[in-house]
Write a protein that holds these residues in place. Sequence first.
Motif: not given
Length: 116
Positions: A4, A6, A8, A24, A28, A48, A50-53, A90
């Motif tokens: 991931f 991300y 924060v 992730l 967190l 949190l 934004y995140f991309e996997e 989250t």
Amino acid sequence: MRKFVYIVTDRNRTSLHVGMSADLIKTLDFYKKMPSLFFDSGQQLTRLVYFEELKTESQALNRFKVISRFTRMQKERLVRACNPDWIDLTIGLDFEHITMSRPLSTQVKIPLTIMS
């Protein structure tokens, strides 16, 4: 193995921090338990936004490097594109993690019905 990338932030969106993690939720949790390790209490990075996997570590590392070089404005645009209200993501991750970690027999089963 999933990786991931991300972003924060703190409650006032003063700081935006880009990171990379294989777990992730654990990352967190670390931010929430050790907020003063890197920042003062006014800058607790607990949201949190934004995140991309990504599928591989090299993809994640390349994406991390790209986003890390973004200006603040570019990072804000990235967040707003998928999370316009800057909601803490989250909560959804915790729900998914709890649901997915249960044995199949205890998961809630929703019957599929056709609405008429």
